[in-house]
Design an enzyme around this catalytic site. Structure first.
Site, mmCIF file in Angstrom:
data_model
loop_
_atom_site.group_PDB
_atom_site.id
_atom_site.type_symbol
_atom_site.label_atom_id
_atom_site.label_comp_id
_atom_site.label_asym_id
_atom_site.label_seq_id
_atom_site.Cartn_x
_atom_site.Cartn_y
_atom_site.Cartn_z
ATOM 1 N N GLU A 190 0.837 -1.188 0.000
ATOM 2 C CA GLU A 190 0.000 0.000 0.000
ATOM 3 C C GLU A 190 0.875 1.243 0.000
ATOM 4 O O GLU A 190 1.744 1.398 0.882
ATOM 5 C CB GLU A 190 -0.891 0.045 1.257
ATOM 6 C CG GLU A 190 -2.148 -0.777 1.174
ATOM 7 C CD GLU A 190 -3.103 -0.451 2.316
ATOM 8 O OE1 GLU A 190 -4.265 -0.880 2.236
ATOM 9 O OE2 GLU A 190 -2.704 0.233 3.280
ATOM 10 N N CYS A 191 0.651 2.119 -0.963
ATOM 11 C CA CYS A 191 1.313 3.425 -1.008
ATOM 12 C C CYS A 191 2.835 3.274 -0.923
ATOM 13 O O CYS A 191 3.467 2.908 -1.903
ATOM 14 C CB CYS A 191 0.763 4.334 0.093
ATOM 15 S SG CYS A 191 0.992 6.092 -0.261
ATOM 16 N N GLY A 192 3.445 3.513 0.228
ATOM 17 C CA GLY A 192 4.888 3.322 0.330
ATOM 18 C C GLY A 192 5.297 1.896 0.008
ATOM 19 O O GLY A 192 6.347 1.660 -0.608
ATOM 20 N N MET A 236 5.389 1.571 -3.653
ATOM 21 C CA MET A 236 6.616 2.142 -4.197
ATOM 22 C C MET A 236 7.770 1.159 -4.075
ATOM 23 O O MET A 236 8.591 1.015 -4.983
ATOM 24 C CB MET A 236 6.941 3.446 -3.469
ATOM 25 C CG MET A 236 5.908 4.542 -3.682
ATOM 26 S SD MET A 236 6.098 5.959 -2.555
ATOM 27 C CE MET A 236 7.635 6.661 -3.153
ATOM 28 N N THR A 266 -0.808 -0.769 -4.761
ATOM 29 C CA THR A 266 -1.607 0.395 -5.107
ATOM 30 C C THR A 266 -1.290 1.534 -4.145
ATOM 31 O O THR A 266 -0.876 1.303 -3.012
ATOM 32 C CB THR A 266 -3.107 0.067 -5.023
ATOM 33 O OG1 THR A 266 -3.869 1.250 -5.183
ATOM 34 C CG2 THR A 266 -3.458 -0.557 -3.694
#
Length: 437
Positions: free
Chosen positions: A328-330, A333, A429
Protein backbone atom coordinates in the site's frame (compact mmCIF):
# COMPACT_ATOMS: atom_id res chain seq x y z
CA UNK A 1 -21.27 1.27 26.99
CA UNK A 2 -20.36 3.02 30.26
CA UNK A 3 -17.50 5.25 29.09
CA UNK A 4 -18.08 8.92 28.44
CA UNK A 5 -16.56 10.89 25.63
CA UNK A 6 -16.11 14.21 23.90
CA UNK A 7 -14.73 15.50 20.63
CA UNK A 8 -12.00 18.09 20.11
CA UNK A 9 -13.00 20.06 16.99
CA UNK A 10 -12.05 23.33 15.32
CA UNK A 11 -13.26 25.70 12.63
CA UNK A 12 -10.36 24.77 10.33
CA UNK A 13 -7.16 22.77 10.02
CA UNK A 14 -4.13 24.18 11.79
CA UNK A 15 -6.07 25.59 14.74
CA UNK A 16 -4.17 23.40 17.20
CA UNK A 17 -6.48 20.39 17.67
CA UNK A 18 -3.61 17.92 17.96
CA UNK A 19 -1.66 19.97 20.50
CA UNK A 20 -4.73 20.58 22.66
CA UNK A 21 -5.84 16.95 22.39
CA UNK A 22 -2.42 15.71 23.46
CA UNK A 23 -2.35 18.18 26.36
CA UNK A 24 -5.71 16.97 27.66
CA UNK A 25 -4.89 13.29 27.14
CA UNK A 26 -1.55 13.64 28.93
CA UNK A 27 -3.02 15.59 31.85
CA UNK A 28 -5.92 13.17 32.32
CA UNK A 29 -3.51 10.25 32.35
CA UNK A 30 -1.30 11.97 34.95
CA UNK A 31 -4.41 12.45 37.08
CA UNK A 32 -5.05 8.71 36.97
CA UNK A 33 -8.10 8.92 34.70
CA UNK A 34 -8.27 5.87 32.42
CA UNK A 35 -8.36 7.70 29.11
CA UNK A 36 -8.55 6.42 25.54
CA UNK A 37 -8.09 8.32 22.30
CA UNK A 38 -9.42 8.15 18.77
CA UNK A 39 -8.93 10.14 15.58
CA UNK A 40 -11.65 11.23 13.18
CA UNK A 41 -10.94 10.35 9.58
CA UNK A 42 -8.02 8.68 7.84
CA UNK A 43 -4.78 9.53 9.65
CA UNK A 44 -1.78 7.47 10.70
CA UNK A 45 0.39 10.08 12.41
CA UNK A 46 -1.82 11.81 14.99
CA UNK A 47 -2.96 8.49 16.52
CA UNK A 48 0.67 7.53 17.16
CA UNK A 49 1.05 10.67 19.30
CA UNK A 50 -2.22 9.82 21.06
CA UNK A 51 -0.85 6.36 21.81
CA UNK A 52 2.28 7.84 23.36
CA UNK A 53 0.15 10.17 25.49
CA UNK A 54 -2.30 7.58 26.87
CA UNK A 55 -0.27 4.37 26.66
CA UNK A 56 -2.79 2.43 24.56
CA UNK A 57 -3.61 2.32 20.83
CA UNK A 58 -5.62 5.18 19.34
CA UNK A 59 -8.18 4.02 16.78
CA UNK A 60 -9.63 5.76 13.73
CA UNK A 61 -13.34 6.56 13.37
CA UNK A 62 -14.34 7.43 9.81
CA UNK A 63 -17.98 7.99 8.90
CA UNK A 64 -17.36 7.86 5.13
CA UNK A 65 -15.27 4.70 4.96
CA UNK A 66 -16.86 2.83 7.89
CA UNK A 67 -20.46 1.67 8.13
CA UNK A 68 -22.40 2.72 11.24
CA UNK A 69 -22.02 -0.84 12.54
CA UNK A 70 -18.26 -0.75 12.08
CA UNK A 71 -18.06 2.66 13.75
CA UNK A 72 -19.85 1.15 16.74
CA UNK A 73 -17.51 -1.84 16.76
CA UNK A 74 -14.36 0.29 16.66
CA UNK A 75 -15.68 2.66 19.33
CA UNK A 76 -16.63 -0.28 21.53
CA UNK A 77 -13.06 -1.55 21.29
CA UNK A 78 -11.65 1.93 21.89
CA UNK A 79 -13.45 2.43 25.20
CA UNK A 80 -12.93 -1.01 26.70
CA UNK A 81 -12.04 -0.49 30.40
CA UNK A 82 -11.94 3.29 29.86
CA UNK A 83 -13.45 6.14 31.84
CA UNK A 84 -13.32 8.72 29.07
CA UNK A 85 -12.73 8.77 25.31
CA UNK A 86 -11.24 11.85 23.63
CA UNK A 87 -11.79 11.98 19.85
CA UNK A 88 -9.59 14.40 17.90
CA UNK A 89 -11.45 15.81 14.90
CA UNK A 90 -10.23 16.31 11.35
CA UNK A 91 -10.15 19.55 9.34
CA UNK A 92 -13.00 21.92 10.24
CA UNK A 93 -15.85 20.53 12.33
CA UNK A 94 -18.33 20.33 9.44
CA UNK A 95 -15.84 19.67 6.62
CA UNK A 96 -16.22 16.43 4.67
CA UNK A 97 -17.10 14.86 1.37
CA UNK A 98 -20.19 15.72 -0.66
CA UNK A 99 -21.88 12.51 0.36
CA UNK A 100 -25.06 11.43 2.12
CA UNK A 101 -25.80 12.90 5.56
CA UNK A 102 -23.91 11.11 8.30
CA UNK A 103 -21.50 9.51 5.79
CA UNK A 104 -19.39 12.54 4.86
CA UNK A 105 -16.29 11.77 6.89
CA UNK A 106 -16.87 14.97 8.87
CA UNK A 107 -16.10 15.29 12.57
CA UNK A 108 -19.69 16.50 13.05
CA UNK A 109 -20.94 13.12 11.78
CA UNK A 110 -19.26 11.43 14.74
CA UNK A 111 -20.68 13.97 17.17
CA UNK A 112 -24.19 13.16 15.98
CA UNK A 113 -23.68 9.40 15.64
CA UNK A 114 -22.25 8.95 19.12
CA UNK A 115 -24.10 11.82 20.78
CA UNK A 116 -20.85 13.41 21.90
CA UNK A 117 -20.36 17.11 22.76
CA UNK A 118 -17.69 19.13 20.97
CA UNK A 119 -14.97 21.24 22.57
CA UNK A 120 -14.12 23.85 19.96
CA UNK A 121 -10.47 24.92 19.66
CA UNK A 122 -10.15 28.48 18.37
CA UNK A 123 -6.92 29.92 17.01
CA UNK A 124 -7.37 33.53 18.12
CA UNK A 125 -3.90 34.71 17.15
CA UNK A 126 -5.37 37.14 14.61
CA UNK A 127 -8.68 38.12 16.21
CA UNK A 128 -10.35 39.12 19.45
CA UNK A 129 -14.11 39.76 19.93
CA UNK A 130 -14.83 38.49 16.41
CA UNK A 131 -14.20 34.99 17.76
CA UNK A 132 -17.60 35.19 19.44
CA UNK A 133 -19.35 35.47 16.08
CA UNK A 134 -17.49 32.37 14.93
CA UNK A 135 -18.56 30.45 18.02
CA UNK A 136 -22.16 31.56 17.55
CA UNK A 137 -22.15 30.27 13.99
CA UNK A 138 -20.74 26.88 14.96
CA UNK A 139 -23.13 26.57 17.91
CA UNK A 140 -26.22 27.16 15.75
CA UNK A 141 -25.20 25.66 12.40
CA UNK A 142 -26.53 22.16 13.21
CA UNK A 143 -28.83 21.71 16.21
CA UNK A 144 -27.77 18.05 16.44
CA UNK A 145 -24.16 19.09 17.18
CA UNK A 146 -23.62 20.34 20.72
CA UNK A 147 -20.78 22.77 21.46
CA UNK A 148 -19.83 21.99 25.06
CA UNK A 149 -17.33 24.81 25.35
CA UNK A 150 -14.36 26.56 23.83
CA UNK A 151 -10.59 26.48 24.27
CA UNK A 152 -8.72 29.56 23.09
CA UNK A 153 -5.41 28.75 21.45
CA UNK A 154 -2.39 30.96 20.75
CA UNK A 155 -3.49 33.86 22.93
CA UNK A 156 -1.04 36.75 23.13
CA UNK A 157 -1.71 38.04 26.65
CA UNK A 158 -4.13 38.06 29.57
CA UNK A 159 -5.82 41.13 28.11
CA UNK A 160 -6.24 39.36 24.77
CA UNK A 161 -7.75 36.37 26.58
CA UNK A 162 -10.20 38.56 28.51
CA UNK A 163 -11.37 40.35 25.37
CA UNK A 164 -12.19 37.08 23.60
CA UNK A 165 -13.64 35.30 26.64
CA UNK A 166 -15.89 38.23 27.60
CA UNK A 167 -17.38 38.32 24.10
CA UNK A 168 -18.07 34.57 24.11
CA UNK A 169 -19.55 34.69 27.62
CA UNK A 170 -22.64 36.49 26.29
CA UNK A 171 -23.70 33.19 24.65
CA UNK A 172 -23.51 31.09 27.83
CA UNK A 173 -20.89 28.84 26.21
CA UNK A 174 -18.06 28.22 28.66
CA UNK A 175 -14.44 29.00 27.87
CA UNK A 176 -12.41 26.11 29.31
CA UNK A 177 -9.12 27.96 29.15
CA UNK A 178 -6.59 29.72 26.97
CA UNK A 179 -3.30 28.30 25.72
CA UNK A 180 -0.54 30.88 25.11
CA UNK A 181 1.33 31.19 21.88
CA UNK A 182 4.66 29.41 22.35
CA UNK A 183 7.16 27.50 20.24
CA UNK A 184 7.74 25.03 23.09
CA UNK A 185 4.51 23.21 22.22
CA UNK A 186 5.06 23.09 18.45
CA UNK A 187 5.05 19.69 16.78
CA UNK A 188 7.50 19.25 13.87
CA UNK A 189 5.90 18.68 10.47
CA UNK A 190 6.69 16.74 7.31
CA UNK A 191 5.09 16.39 3.87
CA UNK A 192 2.34 14.00 5.07
CA UNK A 193 1.68 15.88 8.32
CA UNK A 194 3.57 15.71 11.57
CA UNK A 195 6.90 13.95 11.93
CA UNK A 196 6.14 10.47 13.24
CA UNK A 197 5.91 10.10 17.00
CA UNK A 198 8.68 7.50 17.02
CA UNK A 199 11.07 9.99 15.41
CA UNK A 200 10.44 12.84 17.84
CA UNK A 201 13.75 13.60 19.58
CA UNK A 202 12.24 13.81 23.09
CA UNK A 203 8.63 12.73 23.01
CA UNK A 204 8.42 12.02 26.73
CA UNK A 205 9.51 15.55 27.59
CA UNK A 206 7.04 17.02 25.09
CA UNK A 207 4.16 15.04 26.59
CA UNK A 208 5.21 16.27 30.03
CA UNK A 209 5.20 19.89 28.84
CA UNK A 210 1.78 19.44 27.28
CA UNK A 211 0.36 17.95 30.48
CA UNK A 212 1.79 20.84 32.48
CA UNK A 213 0.31 23.31 30.00
CA UNK A 214 -3.13 21.73 30.37
CA UNK A 215 -2.93 21.83 34.17
CA UNK A 216 -1.84 25.46 34.14
CA UNK A 217 -4.14 26.87 31.47
CA UNK A 218 -7.23 24.62 31.15
CA UNK A 219 -10.13 23.81 33.48
CA UNK A 220 -9.71 20.05 33.21
CA UNK A 221 -12.44 19.32 35.75
CA UNK A 222 -14.95 21.29 33.69
CA UNK A 223 -13.84 19.59 30.47
CA UNK A 224 -14.22 16.11 32.00
CA UNK A 225 -17.61 17.03 33.44
CA UNK A 226 -18.98 17.88 29.99
CA UNK A 227 -18.19 14.44 28.56
CA UNK A 228 -21.29 12.40 27.70
CA UNK A 229 -21.99 8.65 27.45
CA UNK A 230 -21.50 7.26 23.97
CA UNK A 231 -24.83 6.52 22.29
CA UNK A 232 -24.16 3.32 20.42
CA UNK A 233 -24.74 -0.40 20.54
CA UNK A 234 -22.06 -3.06 20.80
CA UNK A 235 -21.24 -4.49 17.36
CA UNK A 236 -17.98 -6.38 17.68
CA UNK A 237 -18.48 -8.47 14.52
CA UNK A 238 -19.01 -5.69 11.99
CA UNK A 239 -16.92 -6.20 8.83
CA UNK A 240 -13.63 -4.38 8.34
CA UNK A 241 -11.39 -6.37 5.99
CA UNK A 242 -10.88 -10.13 6.03
CA UNK A 243 -7.31 -11.11 6.85
CA UNK A 244 -5.14 -11.54 3.73
CA UNK A 245 -3.69 -14.70 5.30
CA UNK A 246 -3.59 -16.67 8.52
CA UNK A 247 0.07 -15.81 9.20
CA UNK A 248 0.78 -12.31 7.91
CA UNK A 249 4.35 -11.03 7.61
CA UNK A 250 3.95 -7.29 8.25
CA UNK A 251 6.68 -4.78 7.40
CA UNK A 252 6.99 -2.50 10.42
CA UNK A 253 9.63 0.21 10.88
CA UNK A 254 10.13 3.93 10.19
CA UNK A 255 9.81 3.35 6.45
CA UNK A 256 6.63 1.25 6.71
CA UNK A 257 4.35 2.07 9.61
CA UNK A 258 1.01 3.19 8.16
CA UNK A 259 -1.53 0.51 8.91
CA UNK A 260 -4.79 1.04 10.76
CA UNK A 261 -5.06 -0.59 14.22
CA UNK A 262 -8.68 -1.61 13.61
CA UNK A 263 -7.52 -3.75 10.67
CA UNK A 264 -4.88 -5.52 12.73
CA UNK A 265 -7.46 -6.06 15.50
CA UNK A 266 -9.97 -7.47 13.01
CA UNK A 267 -7.36 -9.82 11.56
CA UNK A 268 -6.38 -11.07 14.99
CA UNK A 269 -10.04 -11.50 15.92
CA UNK A 270 -10.36 -13.72 12.85
CA UNK A 271 -7.54 -15.92 14.13
CA UNK A 272 -4.71 -14.48 12.04
CA UNK A 273 -1.18 -14.12 13.40
CA UNK A 274 0.78 -10.91 12.69
CA UNK A 275 4.54 -11.43 12.31
CA UNK A 276 6.39 -8.08 12.10
CA UNK A 277 9.73 -7.61 10.37
CA UNK A 278 11.88 -4.64 9.35
CA UNK A 279 13.00 -4.07 5.75
CA UNK A 280 15.19 -1.19 6.99
CA UNK A 281 17.06 -3.69 9.18
CA UNK A 282 17.37 -5.99 6.14
CA UNK A 283 15.10 -8.60 7.74
CA UNK A 284 13.24 -11.11 5.56
CA UNK A 285 9.52 -11.81 5.88
CA UNK A 286 8.93 -14.85 8.10
CA UNK A 287 9.24 -18.06 6.15
CA UNK A 288 6.22 -19.55 7.97
CA UNK A 289 4.00 -16.67 6.84
CA UNK A 290 1.46 -17.26 4.10
CA UNK A 291 1.10 -13.58 3.10
CA UNK A 292 3.29 -10.47 3.19
CA UNK A 293 1.91 -6.95 3.66
CA UNK A 294 4.00 -3.83 3.01
CA UNK A 295 2.09 -0.85 4.44
CA UNK A 296 2.55 2.81 3.64
CA UNK A 297 5.13 5.05 5.23
CA UNK A 298 8.17 6.98 4.11
CA UNK A 299 10.32 4.74 1.87
CA UNK A 300 11.40 7.84 -0.09
CA UNK A 301 13.28 9.04 3.03
CA UNK A 302 15.13 5.72 3.32
CA UNK A 303 15.45 4.76 -0.34
CA UNK A 304 19.23 4.28 -0.21
CA UNK A 305 19.05 1.99 2.82
CA UNK A 306 16.18 0.00 1.32
CA UNK A 307 18.02 -0.39 -2.00
CA UNK A 308 20.93 -1.88 -0.06
CA UNK A 309 18.75 -4.31 1.90
CA UNK A 310 19.54 -7.18 -0.42
CA UNK A 311 18.68 -9.94 2.05
CA UNK A 312 15.18 -8.49 2.39
CA UNK A 313 14.77 -7.93 -1.37
CA UNK A 314 15.99 -11.41 -2.30
CA UNK A 315 13.80 -13.08 0.30
CA UNK A 316 10.73 -11.08 -0.74
CA UNK A 317 11.22 -12.12 -4.36
CA UNK A 318 11.42 -15.74 -3.22
CA UNK A 319 8.35 -15.27 -1.01
CA UNK A 320 6.33 -13.90 -3.95
CA UNK A 321 6.94 -17.02 -6.02
CA UNK A 322 4.22 -18.96 -4.20
CA UNK A 323 2.57 -16.57 -1.69
CA UNK A 324 0.73 -13.25 -2.01
CA UNK A 325 2.52 -9.96 -1.41
CA UNK A 326 0.59 -6.69 -1.20
CA UNK A 327 1.92 -3.14 -0.95
CA UNK A 328 0.00 0.00 0.00
CA UNK A 329 1.31 3.43 -1.01
CA UNK A 330 4.89 3.32 0.33
CA UNK A 331 4.76 -0.46 0.09
CA UNK A 332 3.61 -0.10 -3.53
CA UNK A 333 6.62 2.14 -4.20
CA UNK A 334 8.88 -0.54 -2.71
CA UNK A 335 7.41 -3.17 -5.02
CA UNK A 336 8.27 -1.15 -8.14
CA UNK A 337 11.42 -0.93 -10.21
CA UNK A 338 12.81 2.17 -8.54
CA UNK A 339 12.23 5.21 -6.31
CA UNK A 340 13.63 8.62 -7.20
CA UNK A 341 14.34 10.50 -3.97
CA UNK A 342 13.89 14.23 -3.32
CA UNK A 343 17.40 14.94 -4.62
CA UNK A 344 16.64 13.20 -7.91
CA UNK A 345 18.76 10.12 -7.21
CA UNK A 346 17.27 6.86 -8.46
CA UNK A 347 17.34 3.80 -6.17
CA UNK A 348 16.53 0.29 -7.39
CA UNK A 349 13.69 -1.44 -5.50
CA UNK A 350 12.35 -5.01 -5.58
CA UNK A 351 11.10 -5.00 -9.18
CA UNK A 352 8.18 -7.28 -8.32
CA UNK A 353 5.97 -4.81 -10.18
CA UNK A 354 7.04 -2.85 -13.24
CA UNK A 355 6.20 0.76 -12.32
CA UNK A 356 8.66 3.42 -11.10
CA UNK A 357 7.98 6.28 -8.69
CA UNK A 358 9.50 9.66 -7.90
CA UNK A 359 9.48 11.94 -4.88
CA UNK A 360 11.49 14.56 -6.77
CA UNK A 361 8.53 15.07 -9.13
CA UNK A 362 5.87 15.72 -6.47
CA UNK A 363 2.14 16.19 -6.73
CA UNK A 364 -0.40 15.94 -3.91
CA UNK A 365 -2.95 13.15 -4.32
CA UNK A 366 -5.52 13.38 -1.54
CA UNK A 367 -9.04 12.12 -1.01
CA UNK A 368 -11.42 9.30 -0.24
CA UNK A 369 -11.50 6.44 -2.70
CA UNK A 370 -13.65 3.41 -3.35
CA UNK A 371 -11.84 0.56 -5.08
CA UNK A 372 -13.48 -2.28 -7.01
CA UNK A 373 -11.09 -5.22 -7.28
CA UNK A 374 -10.54 -6.33 -10.86
CA UNK A 375 -9.42 -9.85 -9.93
CA UNK A 376 -9.18 -12.15 -6.93
CA UNK A 377 -6.45 -10.83 -4.61
CA UNK A 378 -5.36 -11.10 -0.98
CA UNK A 379 -7.73 -8.20 -0.23
CA UNK A 380 -10.82 -9.95 -1.55
CA UNK A 381 -12.57 -11.59 -4.47
CA UNK A 382 -13.10 -10.00 -7.87
CA UNK A 383 -15.70 -7.17 -7.82
CA UNK A 384 -15.29 -6.67 -4.06
CA UNK A 385 -15.52 -2.97 -3.27
CA UNK A 386 -13.30 -1.45 -0.59
CA UNK A 387 -13.40 2.00 0.93
CA UNK A 388 -10.29 3.94 1.82
CA UNK A 389 -8.20 6.90 0.72
CA UNK A 390 -5.11 8.20 -1.04
CA UNK A 391 -2.63 10.63 0.51
CA UNK A 392 0.74 10.87 -1.18
CA UNK A 393 3.07 13.26 -2.99
CA UNK A 394 4.96 10.62 -4.97
CA UNK A 395 4.21 10.31 -8.67
CA UNK A 396 4.50 7.53 -11.20
CA UNK A 397 7.34 8.24 -13.63
CA UNK A 398 6.61 4.94 -15.40
CA UNK A 399 3.18 3.33 -15.15
CA UNK A 400 4.49 -0.11 -16.03
CA UNK A 401 2.79 -2.88 -17.96
CA UNK A 402 1.21 -4.93 -15.14
CA UNK A 403 -2.47 -5.77 -14.96
CA UNK A 404 -4.36 -3.12 -12.95
CA UNK A 405 -5.31 -3.76 -9.34
CA UNK A 406 -8.65 -1.94 -9.04
CA UNK A 407 -11.06 0.56 -10.53
CA UNK A 408 -11.15 3.69 -8.40
CA UNK A 409 -13.83 6.29 -7.76
CA UNK A 410 -13.80 9.37 -5.58
CA UNK A 411 -16.02 10.08 -2.56
CA UNK A 412 -18.88 11.20 -4.79
CA UNK A 413 -18.68 8.12 -7.00
CA UNK A 414 -16.96 9.77 -9.97
CA UNK A 415 -14.74 7.25 -11.78
CA UNK A 416 -11.01 7.83 -11.59
CA UNK A 417 -9.93 4.94 -13.79
CA UNK A 418 -7.88 1.84 -13.17
CA UNK A 419 -4.93 2.01 -10.80
CA UNK A 420 -2.29 -0.06 -9.08
CA UNK A 421 -0.57 -3.15 -10.38
CA UNK A 422 -0.97 -6.92 -10.31
CA UNK A 423 1.57 -9.47 -11.45
CA UNK A 424 1.34 -13.10 -10.38
CA UNK A 425 0.73 -13.12 -6.64
CA UNK A 426 1.99 -9.56 -6.17
CA UNK A 427 -0.38 -6.60 -5.92
CA UNK A 428 0.13 -2.96 -5.06
CA UNK A 429 -1.61 0.40 -5.11
CA UNK A 430 -1.41 3.92 -3.67
CA UNK A 431 -4.87 3.25 -2.21
CA UNK A 432 -5.07 2.67 1.56
CA UNK A 433 -7.88 0.26 2.50
CA UNK A 434 -10.02 1.08 5.55
CA UNK A 435 -13.01 -1.26 5.24
CA UNK A 436 -15.15 -3.35 2.96
CA UNK A 437 -17.98 -1.32 1.43
Amino acid sequence: MSARGLIIGAPHSGAGKTTVTLAILSAFRQRGIVTRAAKAGPDYIDPAFHTAAVGSPSLNLDSWAMSPALLNAVATRAVQDAEILIVEGVMGLFDGANASPGRRGATADLAVHFGLPVVLVLDVSRQAQSAAALVRGFATHDPAVRIAGVILNRVASERHTAMVADAIATMNIPVFGAVPRTAELALPERHLGLVQAGEHPDLTALIGRLAATAERHLDLDAIAARASPLKTTTAMNAPALPPPGQRIALAQDQAFSFIYPHLLAAWRDSGAEIIPFSPLADEPPAEQADCCWLPGGYPELHAGTLAGAQRFITSLRHFAEDRPVHGECGGYMMLGQSIEDAQGQRHAMTGLLSHATSFAKRKLHLGYRSARLIADTALGKRDTTLRGHEFHYATLTFTGDDEPFAELADAEGRPLGRAGGRRGRVTGTFFHAIASA
